[in-house]
Structures are given as C-alpha cells and as structure tokens.
Motif scaffolding. Structure first.
Motif, PDB file in Angstrom:
ATOM      1  N   SER A  45      37.318  50.032  47.817  1.00 49.87           N
ATOM      2  CA  SER A  45      38.154  49.166  46.979  1.00 49.87           C
ATOM      3  C   SER A  45      38.985  48.231  47.846  1.00 49.87           C
ATOM      4  O   SER A  45      39.309  48.528  48.998  1.00 49.87           O
ATOM      5  CB  SER A  45      39.074  50.005  46.090  1.00 49.87           C
ATOM      6  N   SER A  83      42.464  45.581  47.255  1.00 49.11           N
ATOM      7  CA  SER A  83      43.511  45.036  46.378  1.00 49.11           C
ATOM      8  C   SER A  83      43.700  43.558  46.685  1.00 49.11           C
ATOM      9  O   SER A  83      43.962  43.184  47.829  1.00 49.11           O
ATOM     10  CB  SER A  83      44.830  45.780  46.584  1.00 49.11           C
ATOM     11  N   THR A  84      43.557  42.708  45.669  1.00 43.58           N
ATOM     12  CA  THR A  84      43.672  41.267  45.834  1.00 43.58           C
ATOM     13  C   THR A  84      44.510  40.690  44.701  1.00 43.58           C
ATOM     14  O   THR A  84      44.728  41.347  43.681  1.00 43.58           O
ATOM     15  CB  THR A  84      42.284  40.595  45.816  1.00 43.58           C
ATOM     16  N   GLY A 131      43.049  40.975  41.309  1.00 50.49           N
ATOM     17  CA  GLY A 131      42.832  42.317  40.789  1.00 50.49           C
ATOM     18  C   GLY A 131      42.134  43.179  41.818  1.00 50.49           C
ATOM     19  O   GLY A 131      41.806  42.729  42.926  1.00 50.49           O
ATOM     20  N   GLU A 132      41.899  44.430  41.486  1.00 53.06           N
ATOM     21  CA  GLU A 132      41.240  45.341  42.418  1.00 53.06           C
ATOM     22  C   GLU A 132      39.735  45.116  42.395  1.00 53.06           C
ATOM     23  O   GLU A 132      39.101  45.125  41.340  1.00 53.06           O
ATOM     24  CB  GLU A 132      41.554  46.785  42.054  1.00 53.06           C
ATOM     25  N   ILE A 133      39.175  44.885  43.571  1.00 55.08           N
ATOM     26  CA  ILE A 133      37.731  44.731  43.717  1.00 55.08           C
ATOM     27  C   ILE A 133      37.151  46.090  44.108  1.00 55.08           C
ATOM     28  O   ILE A 133      37.598  46.710  45.072  1.00 55.08           O
ATOM     29  CB  ILE A 133      37.371  43.687  44.786  1.00 55.08           C
ATOM     30  N   SER A 155      32.699  45.067  41.172  1.00 52.40           N
ATOM     31  CA  SER A 155      33.430  44.830  39.930  1.00 52.40           C
ATOM     32  C   SER A 155      34.866  44.442  40.247  1.00 52.40           C
ATOM     33  O   SER A 155      35.418  44.820  41.277  1.00 52.40           O
ATOM     34  CB  SER A 155      33.399  46.060  39.028  1.00 52.40           C
ATOM     35  N   VAL A 156      35.455  43.666  39.342  1.00 55.77           N
ATOM     36  CA  VAL A 156      36.849  43.233  39.479  1.00 55.77           C
ATOM     37  C   VAL A 156      37.575  43.582  38.189  1.00 55.77           C
ATOM     38  O   VAL A 156      37.150  43.175  37.105  1.00 55.77           O
ATOM     39  CB  VAL A 156      36.955  41.719  39.748  1.00 55.77           C
ATOM     40  N   GLY A 157      38.645  44.342  38.319  1.00 56.57           N
ATOM     41  CA  GLY A 157      39.403  44.728  37.133  1.00 56.57           C
ATOM     42  C   GLY A 157      38.577  45.489  36.123  1.00 56.57           C
ATOM     43  O   GLY A 157      38.808  45.404  34.917  1.00 56.57           O
ATOM     44  N   MET A 210      30.960  42.147  38.311  1.00 56.61           N
ATOM     45  CA  MET A 210      30.763  40.750  38.690  1.00 56.61           C
ATOM     46  C   MET A 210      29.351  40.515  39.222  1.00 56.61           C
ATOM     47  O   MET A 210      28.770  39.457  39.004  1.00 56.61           O
ATOM     48  CB  MET A 210      31.795  40.349  39.743  1.00 56.61           C
TER      49      MET A 210
END
Length: 688
Positions: free
Chosen positions: A516, A518-519, A522-524, A541-543, A547
């Motif tokens: 994971s 943190s950006t 959101g969390e990738i 995936s994001v949030g 994706m």
C-alpha cells in the motif's frame, strides 16, 4: 419594401467586393493603441500603519480581501523552517475558537479564509461581509499555536524533505538558489531536518509576534462594497492590531561568477538532468530597461515560440519544454535564468544549444515578426488584466512597493510599443551574461559527466565544480571499477544466494503480495500474485476502486481498468510474460549484459542491461536487487522510470523487499509491503 431590399443587397455586394480586394499576403496594419483608463482605488490608513485600498465593483454580490504584510526578506539561520512552520499552523483554529468549530463556520458561510506569515486572503458573499471579516481578523490576529500542531507540521515538513532526497527536481529546487545566493542569504537558505528540529513552540510564537505586524502592510478590498463600509469594518476588526516594526535582516552581497562554470550535483538514480543557466540580474521595475527586458526575455525563452523552446523542444526533441525568466528585484538582486529537463544522454548538447541561443539574441537583431509578436503578447495580457478592477488596486500597491512613477501603468502600453530591436539586443547583452553564467546541472554523473568534460561552449571547455545535495562543495563522483572476473552469471548467482539460495527458490510455487501507498488521492493498494509456472495477476486499486488489472497465464494476457478490458499481444504481451516470472535471475542465469558499475543513492551497484529498454541494478555489497529502470518511447521521445527495492525481509526462507518505491508522473510513490504469502493464498481462479 422592395426598395429597402435592393439597397441592402447593394451594400452587401459592395462590402463583399471590398473584402475580395484585400491582400491577405500582408499583415494588416495595426490600429491605434488603445487607451486604458485605470482609475484609482479609494485609500485610507489606520493609526497602526495598515494601508487599505478599496475597489468598488457591484457586478457580483461578492467580496475579496487580500492582506500583504510587505515584510523585508527574513534570514532564518539555524532555525530555517520556522517561517514555514508558523504559516502552516496559522489558520488551524484560534485562541478564541477551536479549529473544528472555526472551519465549520467558514464552510457554513460558503467563504474561503487563509492566513499565513505573509498575510492572508478571504472571499465571501457580500451579505456575509461583516461575519467573515471578523473571522478573517480573528484567524490572523489570534492564531492558536500548540505543541501538538507544531509536532504534526514538523513531521510533515521533514517527511517532505526526505521524500525529495533522491529527486533530481527537488534537489535542483534547493541547490540553485543556494549556489547563486549562498546559504546565508534569505533567498539561498533552506530547511533541513536538523534546522526544523531546532524550532521550538516558543520560536514559532516569537516569530509571529515579531513579523506579523501592520506597519508596512496593505489590505486590498474589492467587490460589492464602498469605502465607507470598508473603513467601518477594517477599523472595527483590525483597529486594535498593535503597530510594531518588523526586524530587518542584513543580506550579504551577491555577485556573478568570474567565468562561466558548471555546478554539478550527482544524483545517481536520476533518469533525466535538471538544467539551468543562471546569472545575477540588477534589473528593477523602476529602471528604463524594464520594458525592453520583458520583451527580450519573452523572445529568448518566455513563450512557446521562443528561441530556446523552439531549439531544445521543436528542433532537437531534447525536452518537453524550456523557458526563461528575468526577474526584477525589489529587496535584493534577482536573476536571469533559463531552465529545462533533458534526457541524460543529451545533457551536454542541450547546454551547447542553450548558449547558441544566448549568442543569437545577444549578437543578432530580432526579426520584425518576433518583435511584433512579443509586443502583442504583453499588450494583450495587459489590456485583458485591466478589465479586472481588483488589478487596479494591486497595481497601486506595486507602484508603492517598487518606487515606481505614478504613471507607470498608464504608460505601460506606450513603453512596450517603444521597444526596438536595438533595445532587445542591448538589454540581452546587459542582463543575459553568457560570460558569467552559472550552469547548474543536477543529474546522473555516470551517464553525463564524461561528455560534459569534453564539451566545448564557444570553443572553450567549461570548468566543473561539484556539490552535494545540500550545496556543499564535494569531490568529483568516483568512477567505480568492476572487479576482475565479475560477469552476469556471478552477479545473478550472488543475488540468488543473497535472497535464500537455489534450493529455497525452487520450493516457492506461488507468491501473494499486498502493498500500500498513502497519497493525496487516497490509499493505493497493489495486490500481486505469481506462480512458478509463470502466471501473474497484478491489481491496483485506489480508495477501494480497481484502477487496473493485468493477468498473464498460459501464454495469454489481458488488461482491464477504467478504460475497459482488452487482450494484449506483441510487445505488451511479452512484457507481461516477463513480469510473470517469480525470480528472473534464477530462471535466466545467463541473460543480459554487465555494462558497468555506478552509484545509486548511497550504494555502489552493478548495472545489468537486461534488454534494450530495461536495466537492473544490484548492490555490490549485499548482492540484492535495488532497482529496475525502464525506458519507454512516446511521440519521438524517450522516458525513463525507476522502481527501487529496499528493506529486504525473510519469508519462509526467501528474502523479499518490503519497500518498493515507484516513480510515476515525476513523483515517487512509496509502497510498503503489508503481506507476503508463500505457497498459499493463490488459486487458478486468480488468473482467469
């Protein structure tokens, strides 16, 4: 009625005939220069020295306020970062209202309020002017400085510094001004982890009390309000702000280098070079040269069609864009600088071409067309901006703070139109000092230094001075020798041994990994599954929203995501097949070519050319894989991306990297591996 129609048709015919006779091979003659009636803002001054400028504009029921403290430059010294920390805490609640309640009230009124060490800004519907002005004053004059907020802001500032430690762009942003001005100058100093940790809560409060003062400040108010109402509000909410003189730092003198020199900073993992040529500029807005300097800089590097951009981007394809700026200093000397980002392999060529364009603007007259286009750009922007009444007040402040003639903006169009090609050549020679340039290059020494040392600019080689990431002088980056007898086979064998050995790797039938990052978006989450028979499923995936997903199995590949689903073939299929291999060095012990050794961050690494578009880097001390560089091509240009691996941990006899740093869109994303499962958590359905 018929007569009316006949007359109309006749006029139309005459008009059409006239248009047909226009010679479209000639540029139409310019009409008369428009006159701009700038007008003057209403002004008043409080007893504490706060100067207020009011521009009434009833077109919309809105109000904006902008507070500028107009302080002199501040030297922070061994507490560099205190200015940033103070500004970050301001606006997060006040001594009168808790942060959450304050923010709720702002949101409820649909307003925007921001404050910092330089002043602040507010926008609101005019019906809430009184309430929002009160909140603006409260945020500015009664900030709530707490140890908790300071600790949070210090952690974020330090994390930001650490995240840029190996970014060529971040390093360039730091060292350029430090080299030009010196680290003891307000424009050259920068915060470090040490100086940030030196800052206490008492330092923050002291900084605010010393520098957040009204004596030299300006408050610009524009919108649905008149002078009388503005004066009532400002006196009510800012009248008790105590007058005090802010301290002024004594700035050291700055000067250009005696001869053009390269300042080089080695960033071993850089995939492109940050290039800038810089010299000191003594230009001020009040100088007679100012308007000619604006035009000259625009022609050289200020627009898309500039000399510099058309050469480096359009002609040679070295970069996506190049530009220049010529500053007009107020409190200290500014700079002329031209900057771009270029591929490592063309760094020396880009430097040479930059100086060719400098010679061009300094030694030949600009064409009539280029001069006319430059003037049109400035005049068009000036006229459009003049339609905004708040600009009137901003310009009034600029006149006051830059010691300009009261008619400076009234005469702006005429002064731009008066610039000649002789003026352009003259100011280019005066402010673009090709003989006293500092060429600041931040990039990968192992790929660019040899050519730079051979490079000639105007028939001369340029001396090279070396600096570290904090602009301290350092030695030339060493050339790392490959020990005798080292081959691809020995490098791969050392890697296999370092992560567990051939027997341990042979026992791995599947691997499932979850990582994971943190950006701000959101969390990738990255979920990777692989098998020893070369199957793979990678999901990002994001949030919680998928994706992208890539699957490879039994010689077939497919990708899916927000753009839909697709089967892949050709080069894309081959790339998926390669990624599906669990341990490439174990599977292909003879593949690739050992092409040398270099530094990556603080490590000495072997460089393996895995394919035409991929390099792999192995730590010479530990044998571990520490990076993979991939080259892609698009629109005739090459782009490099790097994935770095660190923090290896053992899982069931095999070591895996628990930190993966991937560069995407020019930014490093750190993925922390949360889970690794060996020979469990993977089934055939994962690859369907």
């Amino acid at each position: 009625m018929k007569k009316y129609i006949n007359i109309t048709m006749a006029l139309l015919f005459i008009g059409t005939a006239a248009i047909a006779q226009i010679d479209r091979s000639k540029i139409p003659a310019s009409g008369p220069t428009p006159e701009i009636n700038l007008g003057d803002p209403d002004t008043f001054e409080l007893d504490n020295g706060l100067q207020v400028l009011v521009v009434t504009d009833r077109k919309l029921p809105t109000i904006t306020m902008s507070l500028d403290l107009n302080n002199a430059p501040i030297i922070e010294g061994d507490k560099a970062g205190v200015l940033s920390l103070t500004g970050s805490i301001m606006g997060k609640g006040t001594t009168k209202t808790p942060k959450e309640k304050f923010n709720e009230e702002v949101d409820y009124l649909g307003a925007r309020i921001s404050v910092g060490t330089g002043g602040g800004f507010v926008s609101t519907l005019s019906k809430y002017t009184d309430e929002v002005t009160a909140m603006f004053a409260e945020a500015a004059l009664y900030p709530n400085f707490t140890q908790e907020e300071l600790d949070t802001e210090k952690s974020q500032l330090i994390e930001g510094i650490k995240s840029g430690e190996n970014s060529a762009a971040a390093i360039a942003g730091t060292v350029r001004n430090a080299l030009v001005y010196g680290k003891d100058h307000a424009a050259g100093e920068f915060p470090t982890e040490e100086t940030i940790n030196n800052v206490s809560l008492a330092d923050v409060k002291d900084f605010y009390n010393k520098y957040f003062v009204p004596n030299n400040a300006y408050l610009l108010i524009s919108g649905d309000i008149d002078k009388k109402e503005a004066k009532r509000l400002v006196e009510k909410y800012f009248g008790d702000w105590k007058a005090k003189e802010a301290p002024e730092s004594v700035l050291p003198e700055v000067a250009d280098v005696d001869q053009t020199v390269i300042n080089f900073v080695d960033v071993p993992n850089a995939v492109q070079t940050e290039l800038a040529v810089i010299n000191i500029s003594e230009l001020k807005m009040s100088d007679e040269d100012y308007h000619a300097a604006l035009v000259a800089n625009y022609i050289f590097g200020g627009g898309f069609g500039s000399y510099l951009n058309m050469n480096l981007r359009e002609k040679n394809g070295y970069t996506y864009g190049a530009g220049s700026s010529l500053g007009a200093g107020r409190n200290y000397k500014s700079t002329f600088r031209a900057a771009t980002k270029v591929r490592n392999e063309v760094t020396d060529s880009a430097v040479v071409e930059t100086f060719k364009e400098l010679d061009r603007i300094r030694n030949t007259y600009v064409s009539d067309e280029d001069l006319s286009n430059a003037k049109a750009k400035f005049l068009g922007n000036f006229i459009m901006q003049s339609e905004d009444k708040s600009v009137v007040a901003n310009r009034a402040i600029t006149i006051r703070t830059n010691d300009l003639d009261e008619d400076f903006y009234k005469d702006f169009i005429a002064n731009i139109n008066a610039v000649t090609k002789e003026d352009v050549k003259r100011v280019a020679n005066k402010y673009m000092k090709a003989e006293n340039m500092r060429v600041v290059l931040v990039g990968k020494a192992s790929e660019v230094l040899e050519n730079l040392e051979k490079m000639k600019v105007n028939g001369k080689t340029l001396p090279i001075e070396f600096y570290d990431k904090e602009a301290n002088p350092t030695d030339r980056p060493s050339t790392i020798a490959v020990p005798a007898g080292t081959t691809v086979n020995t490098v791969f064998a050392d890697y296999v041994k370092a992560i567990g050995g051939r027997e341990a790797l042979a026992n791995v039938k599947s691997m499932a990994m979850i990582a994971s990052s943190s950006t701000p978006m959101g969390e990738i989450m990255m979920n990777m599954k692989k098998t020893s028979d070369k199957k793979m499923n990678q999901t990002v995936s994001v949030g919680g929203n998928v994706m992208s997903k890539s699957i490879y199995a039994d010689g077939k590949g497919k990708v899916s995501g927000m753009q839909g689903n697709a089967n892949v073939e050709g080069e894309q299929l081959a790339a998926l097949a390669e990624e599906a291999v669990l341990f490439p060095e174990y599977e292909y012990p003879d593949r690739g070519e050992l092409i040398g050794a270099e530094r990556m961050d603080d490590k000495e690494v072997y460089v393996i050319k895995w394919s035409d578009d991929k390099k792999r880097f192995y730590d010479m001390a530990t044998g571990l894989l520490v990076g993979v560089e991939t080259t892609t091509k698009a629109q005739g240009q090459e782009f490099k991306s790097m994935i770095k691996y660190d923090n290896y941990k053992e899982v069931k006899g095999v070591k895996f990297p628990m930190t993966i740093i991937q560069n995407m869109a020019g930014r490093d994303f750190r993925f922390d591996v949360n889970t690794i499962k060996i020979n469990e958590g993977v089934n055939d359905a994962d690859f369907e």
